[in-house]
Design an enzyme around this catalytic site. Structure first.
Site, short mmCIF file in Angstrom:
data_model
loop_
_atom_site.label_atom_id
_atom_site.label_comp_id
_atom_site.label_asym_id
_atom_site.label_seq_id
_atom_site.Cartn_x
_atom_site.Cartn_y
_atom_site.Cartn_z
N LYS A 13 0.84 -1.21 0.00
CA LYS A 13 0.00 0.00 0.00
C LYS A 13 0.87 1.26 0.00
O LYS A 13 0.62 2.20 -0.74
CB LYS A 13 -0.92 0.02 1.24
N ARG A 88 -9.28 0.85 9.40
CA ARG A 88 -8.82 -0.51 9.70
C ARG A 88 -9.87 -1.29 10.47
O ARG A 88 -9.66 -2.45 10.78
CB ARG A 88 -7.60 -0.43 10.62
N ARG A 123 11.96 -5.54 4.32
CA ARG A 123 11.66 -4.11 4.16
C ARG A 123 12.67 -3.24 4.89
O ARG A 123 13.06 -3.53 6.02
CB ARG A 123 10.27 -3.79 4.69
N ARG A 155 11.64 -1.42 10.58
CA ARG A 155 10.58 -1.05 11.52
C ARG A 155 10.52 -2.01 12.70
O ARG A 155 10.73 -3.21 12.54
CB ARG A 155 9.22 -1.06 10.79
N ARG A 166 0.18 -9.14 13.48
CA ARG A 166 -0.46 -8.17 12.56
C ARG A 166 -1.36 -8.90 11.57
O ARG A 166 -2.41 -8.38 11.19
CB ARG A 166 0.62 -7.36 11.83
P1 AP5 Z 1 4.88 -1.68 1.82
O1 AP5 Z 1 4.48 -0.83 0.68
O2 AP5 Z 1 5.69 -1.08 2.89
O3 AP5 Z 1 3.58 -2.44 2.43
P2 AP5 Z 1 2.33 -1.83 3.18
O4 AP5 Z 1 1.11 -2.44 2.57
O5 AP5 Z 1 2.39 -0.35 3.25
O6 AP5 Z 1 2.54 -2.52 4.59
P3 AP5 Z 1 2.60 -1.94 6.07
O7 AP5 Z 1 3.41 -2.92 6.88
O8 AP5 Z 1 3.03 -0.52 6.09
O9 AP5 Z 1 1.15 -2.06 6.47
P4 AP5 Z 1 0.63 -2.07 7.88
O10 AP5 Z 1 -0.79 -1.88 7.57
O11 AP5 Z 1 0.94 -3.24 8.71
O12 AP5 Z 1 1.44 -0.90 8.63
P5 AP5 Z 1 1.04 0.59 8.97
O13 AP5 Z 1 2.25 1.40 8.89
O14 AP5 Z 1 -0.15 0.99 8.20
O15 AP5 Z 1 5.65 -2.96 1.18
C1 AP5 Z 1 6.23 -3.95 2.01
C2 AP5 Z 1 7.59 -4.36 1.48
O16 AP5 Z 1 7.42 -5.06 0.23
C3 AP5 Z 1 8.53 -3.20 1.17
O17 AP5 Z 1 9.84 -3.56 1.50
C4 AP5 Z 1 8.42 -3.02 -0.36
O18 AP5 Z 1 9.61 -2.50 -0.88
C5 AP5 Z 1 8.16 -4.44 -0.81
N1 AP5 Z 1 7.32 -4.54 -2.01
C6 AP5 Z 1 6.16 -3.87 -2.24
N2 AP5 Z 1 5.62 -4.24 -3.41
C7 AP5 Z 1 6.44 -5.17 -3.95
C8 AP5 Z 1 6.43 -5.94 -5.15
N3 AP5 Z 1 5.43 -5.82 -6.03
N4 AP5 Z 1 7.43 -6.81 -5.38
C9 AP5 Z 1 8.44 -6.96 -4.48
N5 AP5 Z 1 8.54 -6.26 -3.33
C10 AP5 Z 1 7.55 -5.37 -3.05
O19 AP5 Z 1 0.59 0.44 10.49
C11 AP5 Z 1 1.52 0.14 11.49
C12 AP5 Z 1 0.84 0.09 12.84
O20 AP5 Z 1 0.27 1.37 13.16
C13 AP5 Z 1 -0.35 -0.87 12.97
O21 AP5 Z 1 0.06 -2.18 13.26
C14 AP5 Z 1 -1.15 -0.23 14.09
O22 AP5 Z 1 -0.57 -0.50 15.33
C15 AP5 Z 1 -0.98 1.25 13.80
N6 AP5 Z 1 -2.03 1.77 12.90
C16 AP5 Z 1 -1.85 2.32 11.67
N7 AP5 Z 1 -3.02 2.69 11.13
C17 AP5 Z 1 -3.98 2.37 12.05
C18 AP5 Z 1 -5.38 2.48 12.08
N8 AP5 Z 1 -6.07 3.01 11.05
N9 AP5 Z 1 -6.05 2.05 13.18
C19 AP5 Z 1 -5.39 1.52 14.24
N10 AP5 Z 1 -4.04 1.37 14.27
C20 AP5 Z 1 -3.35 1.80 13.18
MG MG Z 2 2.68 1.03 4.85
#
Ligand code: AP5
Ligand code: MG
Length: 209
Positions: A13, A88, A123, A155, A166
């Site tokens: 994402k 979420r 990552r 991270r 997660r």
């Molecule tokens: P990346 O693009 O980083 O993936 P992502 O979908 O953004 O994954 P996240 O881990 O950021 O999602 P998340 O929802 O767990 O974390 P968030 O920060 O939102 O890609 C991943 C890796 O793959 C990278 O290394 C990339 O280079 C690689 N890649 C991508 N595409 C590729 C491809 N096609 N081929 C090969 N490699 C590829 O949330 C973190 C924490 O914050 C949560 O756990 C929670 O505690 C809190 N939080 C955030 N939002 C909320 C909410 N709305 N409500 C409650 N808590 C929240």
């Molecule tokens: Mg992300």
């Protein structure tokens, strides 16, 4: 244009948001990034959020809803935004409705668990620019040649126990949003298991259709 990027952790994402915001003329709003900034700044919100984040649990709805509302009220959101990682939970989605935000499209990133775990373990984030990279041989995008390891960070929640939790949290609390937005007729599934170019193409097609 108001968009939601939905999907499990590590589905891409953030990576795809970073690729297409400029083309679309919108801003990326990652609640995860906003929360990590709050943790780093040591604010009251950051202190409350840190324990949940490190364990791979969701931060309580009301904290995230307030944070999101404050962010989308800023002037740079007038032309539109991608909500990356919000909502979420069903209460978060309802809060968005109640705030009068009319979402045009929800892009649902579909990826199997094995690939999720693989991608998250490779990552790395550029400490200065926040750009997302992957150091696995097949990962995309790769850090620029010659980038020293100290310039990149891993991270805290990309450790095996937090990743496993997660995924559980995603299935229990976030997956119900697929049916919620399908019911509104605005959800588009995309295959997040392809190379980046394929995903960018499919995401842009889904958004423009
Ligand atoms: P990346 O693009 O980083 O993936 P992502 O979908 O953004 O994954 P996240 O881990 O950021 O999602 P998340 O929802 O767990 O974390 P968030 O920060 O939102 O890609 C991943 C890796 O793959 C990278 O290394 C990339 O280079 C690689 N890649 C991508 N595409 C590729 C491809 N096609 N081929 C090969 N490699 C590829 O949330 C973190 C924490 O914050 C949560 O756990 C929670 O505690 C809190 N939080 C955030 N939002 C909320 C909410 N709305 N409500 C409650 N808590 C929240
Ligand atoms: Mg992300």
């Amino acid at each position: 244009m108001k968009l939601i990027f939905l999907g499990p952790p590590g589905a891409g994402k953030g990576t795809i948001s970073q690729r297409i915001t400029e083309d679309l003329g919108v801003v990326q709003i990652s609640t995860g990034d906003l929360l990590r900034e709050a943790v780093k700044a040591g604010s009251e919100l950051g202190k409350q959020a840190k324990g949940y984040m490190d364990a791979g649990e969701l931060v309580p709805d009301q904290l995230v809803i307030d944070l999101l509302k404050e962010r989308i009220a800023k002037p740079d959101c007038e032309e539109g935004f991608i909500l990356d990682g919000f909502p979420r939970t069903i209460p978060q989605a309802e809060a968005l409705d109640q705030a009068g935000v009319k979402v045009d499209r929800v892009v649902n990133f579909v990826l199997e668990d094995q690939l999720i775990i693989r991608r998250l373990s490779g990552r790395r984030i550029d400490k200065v620019t926040g750009k997302i990279y992957n150091v696995n041989p097949e990962g995309e995008p790769q850090p620029p040649a010659g980038t020293p390891a100290e310039a990149l960070l891993q991270r805290d929640d990309d450790k095996p126990e937090a990743i496993a939790n997660r995924l559980v949290v995603y299935r229990q609390q976030t997956e119900p949003l697929i049916a919620f937005y399908k019911g509104k007729g605005i959800l588009a599934d995309i295959n997040a298991g392809q190379d980046l170019e394929g995903i960018v193409r499919d995401a842009e097609n889904a958004i423009r259709s």
